[in-house]
Design an enzyme around this catalytic site. Structure first.
Site, short mmCIF file in Angstrom:
data_model
loop_
_atom_site.label_atom_id
_atom_site.label_comp_id
_atom_site.label_asym_id
_atom_site.label_seq_id
_atom_site.Cartn_x
_atom_site.Cartn_y
_atom_site.Cartn_z
CB SER A 181 -3.87 2.48 2.26
OG SER A 181 -3.94 1.76 1.00
CG HIS A 230 4.47 -6.07 -1.29
ND1 HIS A 230 4.50 -4.70 -1.56
CD2 HIS A 230 3.34 -6.42 -1.90
CE1 HIS A 230 3.44 -4.22 -2.41
NE2 HIS A 230 2.80 -5.33 -2.57
CE LYS A 257 -3.36 -1.11 -0.71
NZ LYS A 257 -3.64 -1.60 -2.15
P1 A3P Z 1 -5.21 4.49 -0.94
O1 A3P Z 1 -5.78 3.45 -0.39
O2 A3P Z 1 -4.85 5.35 0.39
O3 A3P Z 1 -5.94 5.27 -2.08
P2 A3P Z 1 -0.03 -0.25 -3.85
O4 A3P Z 1 -0.18 0.07 -5.12
O5 A3P Z 1 1.44 -0.14 -3.18
O6 A3P Z 1 -1.12 -1.32 -3.31
O7 A3P Z 1 -0.62 1.25 -3.01
C1 A3P Z 1 -2.05 1.29 -3.21
C2 A3P Z 1 -2.40 3.13 -2.76
O8 A3P Z 1 -1.71 3.78 -3.76
C3 A3P Z 1 -3.68 3.21 -2.77
O9 A3P Z 1 -3.96 4.12 -1.59
C4 A3P Z 1 -4.02 3.86 -4.00
O10 A3P Z 1 -5.19 4.79 -4.15
C5 A3P Z 1 -2.67 4.78 -4.22
N1 A3P Z 1 -2.39 5.20 -5.51
C6 A3P Z 1 -2.08 4.42 -6.65
N2 A3P Z 1 -2.02 5.10 -7.68
C7 A3P Z 1 -1.98 6.48 -7.42
C8 A3P Z 1 -1.81 7.58 -7.85
N3 A3P Z 1 -1.80 7.95 -9.42
N4 A3P Z 1 -1.84 8.76 -7.30
C9 A3P Z 1 -2.05 8.85 -5.76
N5 A3P Z 1 -2.29 7.61 -5.23
C10 A3P Z 1 -2.31 6.33 -5.86
#
Ligand code: A3P
Length: 292
Positions: free
Chosen positions: A136, A106, A44
């Site tokens: 998240s 990860h 996340k």
């Molecule tokens: P949130 O749940 O806070 O919205 P990962 O890809 O490592 O699983 O992380 C997911 C998190 O990154 C999510 O956070 C997601 O919305 C956010 N995320 C992915 N793309 C993004 C972007 N272009 N801008 C901002 N946040 C982004």
């Protein structure tokens, strides 16, 4: 897909589920190539965002169909994953014909396969503040059958503080990758918060690290395509084609903000968390921003 939730268990000192341990031998013996680029993070922290940026930087000009026809999780395979109806991540990666291979992981730093260090591969680690990470992660675990049920928020928060999460302790993960950066020069350590505040500047730093020099037009195009609202509606990156997630519970691209933790933590939880955090992070120079 109607799958039972997996059990969390201790595996070589970190909490994992069988989806990430079933192929352990092959993961640990994975043969890296010198030009592989690893995208590492605790869950996340923005791994999907960074993967999309890197895929566009390396392949956006060369093979534009790639972005519109292949889901991101096939373009940037997850090294350690095994999931029903999918090839294990190591097999997907061994079958990648394009180069460089972009590899998501990860894994805590001590479990990254040795071959990546032997081949002196470039590694990008993206980190996100603990409070937004746990908020998240909570919503993610509600919506994905690949992870155990998160339970209620209060017990979830305590479990996070104890490190009993899939991929273990956030505190150990972010700080041990940070320590590695001090001795391994091909590690670029970056922050979700910086990426949010100035995506263009962070892409410039990435390009310097990777030896890439996109044109101004190309960069502008990438910036518009990696914006949260753009990615949220893009089926090739928003995970809506992946059947192990239930978007009726929560979208994968949820809020994309710094500070959403304030909608989750009570005043008392925040105080307790801050006290505990200070102690857990007392030996590291790593600093996070938790607010805009
Ligand atoms: P949130 O749940 O806070 O919205 P990962 O890809 O490592 O699983 O992380 C997911 C998190 O990154 C999510 O956070 C997601 O919305 C956010 N995320 C992915 N793309 C993004 C972007 N272009 N801008 C901002 N946040 C982004």
């Amino acid at each position: 897909m109607d799958l039972p939730r997996p059990e969390l268990f201790d595996f070589h000192g970190i909490s994992l589920t069988h989806y990430f341990t079933d192929n352990w031998e092959n993961v640990q013996n994975f043969q890296a190539r010198p030009d592989d680029v690893v995208i590492a993070s605790y869950p996340k922290a923005g791994n999907t965002w960074l993967s999309h940026i890197l895929d566009l930087l390396f392949f956006g000009q060369m093979s534009p169909d790639r972005q519109t026809s292949i889901p991101l999780y096939f373009r940037v395979p997850d090294l350690e994953i095994t999931f029903p109806d999918f090839q294990p991540g190591t097999d997907m990666l061994n079958n990648v014909l394009t180069s460089p291979r972009l590899i998501k992981t990860h894994l805590p730093v001590k479990y990254l396969p040795k071959s990546f260090w032997d081949q002196n591969c470039r590694i990008i680690y993206v980190s996100r503040n603990a409070k937004d990470s746990v908020s998240s992660y909570f919503h993610f675990e509600r919506m994905t059958a690949m992870h155990p049920e998160p339970g209620d928020w209060s017990s979830y928060l305590h479990r996070f503080m104890e490190g009993k999460m899939v991929f273990g302790s956030w505190y150990d993960h972010v700080s041990s990758w940070w320590e590695k950066k001090q001795t391994y020069s091909k590690l670029h350590y970056m922050f979700y918060e910086d990426l949010t505040k100035d995506t263009g500047q962070e892409i410039d730093k990435l390009c310097t690290f990777l030896g890439l020099s996109p044109s101004a037009e190309e960069k502008k195009n990438i910036l518009s395509r990696v914006h949260f609202t753009e990615m949220k509606t893009n089926k090739m990156v928003n995970h809506s084609l992946f059947n192990g997630m239930d978007f009726k519970i929560s979208p994968f691209m949820r809020k994309g903000k710094i500070g959403d933790w304030k909608n989750h933590f009570t005043v008392a939880q925040n105080q307790e968390f801050d006290e505990h955090y200070k102690n857990k992070m007392k030996d590291t120079t790593l600093q996070f921003c938790t607010d805009v």
